[in-house]
Design a protein around this motif. Structure first.
Motif: not given
Lengths: 332, 633
Positions: B405-413, B418-420, B441-447
């Motif tokens: 969830c922490a990872y996903e929060a950064v990805r979305l932000a 936007t703040p998440v 290496s298989k975590l979603p790439d945060i571009k």
């Protein structure tokens, strides 16, 4: 090689919306004038402000700018400067923004000695909310929110800054363009938090608050211009000085056996002297200039040094290794 | 007083020589055991519990833990206010909760006994330090007679161990004073239980070696106490046998034990590194969020900046400044801090800067019960700001899930500028479970794309798909621009008081956040995918107890299913349709009914609330009872 910038390079296309005659115009003009002298590319300069008349400042500077929320500019600037030490970060605030709602952030930014240039426009009134007394308004001041006179004892911005362990503390005046420019240059040259109180006239809600110090006819008798290593002399004819009488300062007339040698010599590294000068009340003259300037490591450089040190010792971060730190086991 | 085979755990499968290592007497096999360590807050019960957890994880069990400690660091010794507890469920099966009630209660003093005895079922194992039941301690705990002698404990299996005396004897000759010796009692107890449940103590030894690196005399004393407890179990006849809880059948891979706060910190670091940006945390210490700050402060080399701010507002404000400068910016807090940060979060909404706000929820209102879990900040996360300021909200469901969830929060932000808000709570933060380490290496790439091209640059010219504005950071030539809290013109970002423009900007930001629903995975239904009599809808840390309860009721042949949502804003676009497949929707929450309000408002579904506001998680038994009643009613 880039061509040298000029004042015009720092002017935005936005219409300046301060009231006609506001002291902020003079400050803006001076800041835009001195900016090219620093030789810093515009993209590396950031102006951050809070809320209030003064805080519209970033919209008029053609640099990066952030008009934030009431009182929080020093905290926002701290986050930026710590993580981006390469940037030249300025904070523009006012007496309400910086000393009332944002007092906490201001003192902590000063204490930490974040390498920021903090300009506090002090007009001793709330202008944007149309004329309530501010934390620097004098006791007895009649305003919309103090019809019988304010009973609120004011802050002295200089002693607040000195008390917060600021490493650079100065005062200047909006209309004193040369002094303003020179003071800002000193502030910019200082490494660490530079605090500059700029006495600024609000001609709508508190007109003439600093008349004694800005009226050409009388100002020389009320202003004490501080210069490091020089005796404290003032007056239209430069015939008055500050002398110690025991532990207290007094005004003396030069002559009749009193010479410059009897006067206090300003020393920017003397905190006790800075406090004494900051507390001058009429009939003593009002000091302007650099009260205090000392060198102390900055938070931002110390923090970045720790990061560099950690990297040197542990190598660059390795997420896969980090996750496996501690006790791990394999399930087959 | 030997321990009967059925005493130390339920679901006995077999007795006899169930494996175990050669050093042990024959082990009696157990499916799962729930132990609660309870003592004075200075007795080191959290430490004993955490180390027993680590040993159990290494033994291959599935585990779940629930620490329960007072807000006071050192309440008066021996009082009920100072009792600190740590409950651990370790099992050869998959476990979802730390257990409703302990099979084994360790009570280091009368107050710990009094505070916890109600939870111990009849015939449960009670291990006490006999010497702690002296007149002074009994009086402090409010006992008028000694429960060890007055037959009030007859329905339990009581083991009176002279923990203090035995620890003192073991450490005789170390030269430590009585106080220091007393503080080693927890290691004696840990050693004894490690023997009893055939836990390897090597990991605890290693941990002690690290902990007391600079004080060799304390290291030696703690190791001696640990081994003395272990040997005491082995050599005395008090315990008829030790117990074996075989390794659970869990997914293959590399595991470690993880708490929610650690997982949150690691998730943020992993995300920032994927994004290729420095991490910046601005935070003010607050229970139970501070451990995220502590953890990240140790990762400076990544680089991670941690700024301990002067207050909650400066925590978020500094993060906003860092976000403006291009860092992956975070602030961490708990309920009261959420309110303090609200104005600044509104600025981040308006200026559309990426920022993650983590709220490790605790029981409120006001200071409330700072060390107890609750889920009552959902509506604050959703709506607790001035003006129209929608923010994505996601909630973690288990300690390890905090990483994702922490990872996903950064990805979305960063993707949506936007703040998440990330919601966890005290149960997740301090609870632990085995974590199958992800392949980094298989975590979603945060571009992260920082704007660099001055041609046509405008601060509010949006990405046509995500509606995100460009992230243009200071230091980039030609992109100098001003942002701020004042209403700003579309595209240019110039201050604008145009009514139509204001509505356009507000609606555009709302559309941007709502659009995140596009990438939310379809809702998973545990149970009857085609629909049925009842669905239990939950979010956050109640996952374990809800899943276990639903499983148990399904085993009775009932049509009950479970949906647990991670994305609370926007909600998954298929959620309404999925819920409508069921005749009834039951929404258990550790609040007065916040998700149920959203469900009722968004879907016009007559959701039934089941609410508990005691600073404690749901017991599985409470849930099964409520589910059965809902099915009947």
């Amino acid at each position: 090689m880039a061509t040298a910038l000029t004042r015009k390079d720092f002017v935005t296309d936005q219409e300046v919306r301060w009231c006609p005659g506001c002291g902020d115009y003079a400050i803006l003009a001076q800041v835009q004038k001195i900016m090219p002298e620093f030789g810093i590319p515009r993209e590396n300069i950031v102006f951050i402000s809070g809320i209030g008349c003064s805080s519209r400042f970033p919209y008029y500077m053609n640099t990066y700018g952030f008009h934030t929320i009431h009182g929080r500019a020093p905290a926002i600037a701290t986050g930026l400067k710590v993580s981006r030490p390469d940037l030249d970060v300025w904070v523009v605030t006012g007496d309400g923004d910086g000393l009332s709602i944002g007092g906490n952030h201001l003192i902590h930014a000063l204490r930490r000695n974040i390498d920021l240039n903090i300009l506090l426009f002090n007009n001793r009134i709330y202008g944007l909310t149309k004329g309530q007394y501010s934390p620097t308004s004098e006791v007895g001041k009649v305003t919309k929110s103090s019809p019988m006179g304010s009973v609120d004892y004011p802050f002295n911005p200089i002693t607040v800054a000195l008390g917060a362990s600021a490493t650079f503390v100065a005062r200047t005046i909006d209309v004193e363009q040369k002094h303003l420019g020179e003071t800002l240059k000193r502030a910019h040259a200082h490494r660490g938090a530079s605090f500059v109180e700029i006495l600024q006239n609000c001609n709508i809600f508190n007109d003439g608050a600093f008349n004694d110090l800005s009226d050409k006819a009388i100002k020389a008798d009320h202003q004490l211009v501080l210069e490091h290593g020089k005796p404290l002399i003032f007056g239209k004819n430069r015939d008055q000085g500050i002398r110690m009488n025991g532990q207290r300062a007094e005004v003396v007339a030069l002559g009749n056996g009193v010479t410059e040698k009897d006067l206090v010599v300003h020393d920017e590294s003397n905190l006790a002297l800075a406090f004494m000068l900051a507390n001058f009340e009429p009939p003593m003259p009002a000091p302007v200039g650099v009260f205090y300037a000392v060198s102390r490591p900055t938070y931002d450089s110390a923090m970045n040094a720790q990061l560099a040190d950690a990297k040197a010792k542990m190598g660059p971060g390795d997420v896969a290794a980090l996750l496996k730190r501690g006790d791990v086991w394999t399930v087959h | 007083m030997a321990l009967p085979p059925e005493a130390a755990g339920h679901a006995v499968e077999s007795s006899g020589l169930g494996g175990g290592n050669a050093a042990h007497k024959p082990g009696v096999r157990r499916d799962s055991v729930v132990i609660r360590f309870a003592g004075d807050s200075g007795d080191g019960m959290q430490l004993a519990g955490m180390q027993f957890t680590a040993e159990s994880a290494l033994a291959g069990n599935d585990i779940a833990t629930l620490p329960d400690f007072p807000a006071e660091i050192r309440a008066p010794a021996g009082t009920l206010a100072g009792v600190s507890g740590f409950q651990l469920n370790f099992s050869s099966r998959e476990v979802f909760t730390a257990g409703d009630e302990p099979n084994v209660l360790v009570a280091m003093n009368p107050a710990a006994l009094k505070a916890n005895l109600d939870d111990l079922p009849p015939n449960g194992v009670l291990i006490v330090d006999r010497e702690a039941f002296n007149d002074a301690n009994l009086k402090r705990a409010g006992y008028t007679s000694n429960p060890l002698n007055d037959h009030s404990l007859d329905k339990y299996q009581v083991f009176q161990v002279d923990v203090t005396k035995l620890t003192t004897l073991a450490l005789h000759g170390t030269g430590l004073n009585n106080r220091a010796v007393f503080r080693c009692r927890n290691l004696f107890v840990l050693g004894m239980l490690s023997w009893l449940y055939q836990r390897p103590i090597e990991s605890t030894q290693r941990w002690l070696e690290g902990r007391f690196k600079k004080t060799p005399e304390l290291l030696e004393a703690n190791l001696m106490a640990l081994k003395a407890g272990y040997n005491y179990g082995d050599t005395t006849e008090m315990f008829a046998s030790s117990y074996e809880v075989p390794a659970a059948t869990i997914k293959a891979g590399l595991y470690r034990n993880i708490t929610g706060n650690s997982a949150t910190a690691l998730g943020f670091v992993a995300a920032a590194m994927s994004a290729g940006r420095p991490l910046f945390l601005g935070s003010y210490p607050i229970t139970p969020a501070s451990d995220i700050l502590h953890e990240l402060a140790g990762f400076k080399n990544f680089p991670v900046y941690t700024f301990q701010a002067e207050d909650e507002i400066a925590g978020v404000a500094s993060a906003i400044g860092a976000a403006f400068g291009g860092a992956i910016a975070l602030t961490t807090t708990s309920g009261p801090g959420m309110n303090l940060k609200a104005e600044a979060v509104g600025l981040a909404v308006k200026t559309e800067l990426p920022l993650v706000i983590t709220d490790v929820q605790r029981a409120g209102p006001s200071t409330g019960m700072p060390t107890k879990p609750e889920q009552a900040d959902l509506l604050v996360a959703m709506y607790g700001r001035h003006g129209e300021s929608p923010i994505p909200v996601i909630a973690a469901s288990t300690p390890a899930d905090c990483f994702d969830c922490a990872y996903e929060a950064v990805r979305l932000a960063t993707k949506y500028m936007t703040p998440v808000i990330l919601l966890t709570d005290n149960q997740l933060a301090n609870g632990a479970e085995p974590w199958l380490l992800p392949d980094v290496s298989k975590l979603p790439d945060i571009k992260v794309h920082l704007a660099t091209d001055p041609n046509g640059f405008m601060p509010y010219r949006r990405d046509t798909e995500t509606l995100a504005r460009p992230w243009a950071v200071p230091g980039t030539p030609g992109l100098e621009h001003r942002i701020g809290g004042l209403s700003s013109e579309d595209l240019t970002g110039n201050v604008s008081y145009s009514p139509a423009n204001n509505e356009l900007m507000v609606r555009t930001r709302a559309r941007k956040i709502a659009g995140i629903a596009r990438e939310i995975p379809p809702t998973e239904i545990f149970g009857d995918a085609q629909g049925g009599d009842l669905v239990v809808l939950g979010w956050g840390s109640t996952f374990g107890s809800l899943r276990e309860a639903v499983k148990q009721v399904r085993e009775k042949g009932k049509s009950v299913s479970h949906i647990h949502v991670r994305y609370l804003n926007p909600l998954p676009s298929d959620l309404g349709d999925q819920l409508r497949k069921f005749k009834k929707v039951l929404v258990p929450e550790l609040n007065m009914g916040q998700l149920s309000k959203l469900v009722r408002a968004d879907y016009l579904i007559d959701a039934i609330g089941f609410n508990k506001i005691q600073g404690r998680p749901f017991k599985v038994s409470e849930l099964t009872t409520r589910i059965l009643r809902a099915l009947e009613g």
